[in-house]
Enzyme design. Structure first.
Site, mmCIF file in Angstrom:
data_model
loop_
_atom_site.group_PDB
_atom_site.id
_atom_site.type_symbol
_atom_site.label_atom_id
_atom_site.label_comp_id
_atom_site.label_asym_id
_atom_site.label_seq_id
_atom_site.Cartn_x
_atom_site.Cartn_y
_atom_site.Cartn_z
ATOM 1 N N LYS A 15 0.838 -1.201 0.000
ATOM 2 C CA LYS A 15 0.000 0.000 0.000
ATOM 3 C C LYS A 15 0.873 1.251 0.000
ATOM 4 C CE LYS A 15 -3.802 -2.379 2.313
ATOM 5 N NZ LYS A 15 -4.501 -2.658 3.587
ATOM 6 N N GLN A 32 -4.390 -1.179 9.858
ATOM 7 C CA GLN A 32 -4.320 -2.505 9.228
ATOM 8 C C GLN A 32 -4.904 -3.576 10.162
ATOM 9 O OE1 GLN A 32 -3.237 -3.249 6.011
ATOM 10 N NE2 GLN A 32 -4.010 -5.289 6.475
ATOM 11 N N ASP A 85 -10.826 3.174 4.520
ATOM 12 C CA ASP A 85 -11.166 1.753 4.384
ATOM 13 C C ASP A 85 -12.685 1.560 4.317
ATOM 14 O OD1 ASP A 85 -9.110 -0.060 4.042
ATOM 15 O OD2 ASP A 85 -8.605 -0.171 6.172
#
Ligand code: NAD
Length: 285
Positions: free
Chosen positions: A52, A96, A119
């Site tokens: 990412k 994460q 997200d």
């Protein structure tokens, strides 16, 4: 059968985002900035975060990594998220997953400002998606929708089957398909007659996490298959491992009109959509 080349689609999307970032810069805006929080030493999470961050750099997006040890107290993580919420130099926040077991992931997700929740996991964004309002959409199902629309065009009236009901993939995928006017069925671990449900579907999105579970004989000829699964299995040769999806690719390729490969299908689109969401967060700041 036509392969849906997720890598190529993602490369185009990333190039578009890089152009938009350059245009922003030319207009005097700073580069979009993504804060990435990584707790503990899960090897897969480290790989995801590295990918990412590399993708951000390539698109001209600033990323700020915050690594913490696995024994980080939940209160400390919440305090970090709060400080990132307040930081005007940060447009997007990604924590994460999975988090260590002693930390309540839902609590952490709920602490992220919905306006920085790239997200799309915050309940406010889940609610916006479910009610058809604009918000941040989880990257993996957003990537799947982009692949479906670029392959099939208008999805109106299509019979779509989503297999899996997780908050990360299945549920938001179903919402997106409903908004795209498909007729949507959601199957899960308690569903009866999965092969029968598949046989009706023009579109199958498999997000189960079971290697090669979906057989070619279950599919309707001419259907479109999006394989979200990423499963590591032992190689037939006995040495090493390889990645397979939730769909038995060789069988499905005989029946389906369009199918995503694993790897090289949904995965690359997920990262490209994260960049898209970060650019969106910066544009709305
Ligand atoms: P999850 O474990 O949270 O959810 C799996 C879902 O599958 C559940 O809703 C469950 O009800 C359903 N299920 C389990 N067994 C079933 C069965 N026999 N029949 C029908 N349904 C069944 O997983 P997730 O986070 O949604 O991820 C699913 C898969 O997608 C995993 O392989 C994961 O690695 C992969 N994934 C890929 C990406 C990507 O970028 N490509 C992103 C996220 C997840």
């Amino acid at each position: 059968m036509m392969l849906i080349d997720g890598k190529a689609h993602a490369a185009r999307l990333r190039a578009d985002i890089a152009q938009a970032v350059i245009a922003r810069g030319a207009a005097g805006a700073r580069a979009p900035a993504l804060a990435v929080v990584l707790v503990g030493d899960d090897p897969a999470s480290h790989v995801y975060v590295r990918n990412k961050i590399a993708a951000c750099a390539e698109a001209g997006i600033t990323s700020i990594e915050h690594r913490r040890d696995a024994d980080l107290a939940e209160a400390e993580l919440l305090a970090l998220v709060e400080s990132l919420n307040r930081d005007a130099q940060v447009d997007g926040i990604l924590v994460q997953l999975p988090l260590p077991a002693h930390i309540d992931a839902q609590k952490v997700i709920a602490a992220i400002s919905p306006d920085k929740d790239v997200d799309g996991f915050h309940p406010v964004n889940a609610g916006r998606l479910a009610t058809g309002l604009d918000g941040f959409v989880p990257c993996t199902p957003l990537g799947c929708l982009r692949l479906l629309e670029s392959t099939l065009g208008d999805l109106t009236g299509a019979e779509a089957l989503v297999i899996g009901r997780s908050n990360i993939v299945g549920r938001p995928m179903a919402s997106l398909l409903i908004s795209a006017s498909a007729t949507v069925t959601v199957a899960h671990s308690r569903s009866r007659d999965l092969p029968g449900l598949c046989r009706r579907a023009d579109i199958v999105v498999a997000a189960v996490g079971r290697p090669e579970m979906l057989r070619g004989s279950w599919l309707k000829p001419g259907s479109t298959v999006i394989d979200v699964g990423i499963n590591r299995v032992a190689k037939e040769s006995g040495t090493g491992t390889r990645l397979v999806g939730d769909v038995c690719f060789t069988e499905a390729a005989e029946v389906a009109a369009h199918i995503t490969p694993v790897p090289g299908g949904v995965g690359p689109m997920t990262i490209a959509c994260l960049l898209e969401n970060t650019l969106k967060a910066a544009s709305q700041a």
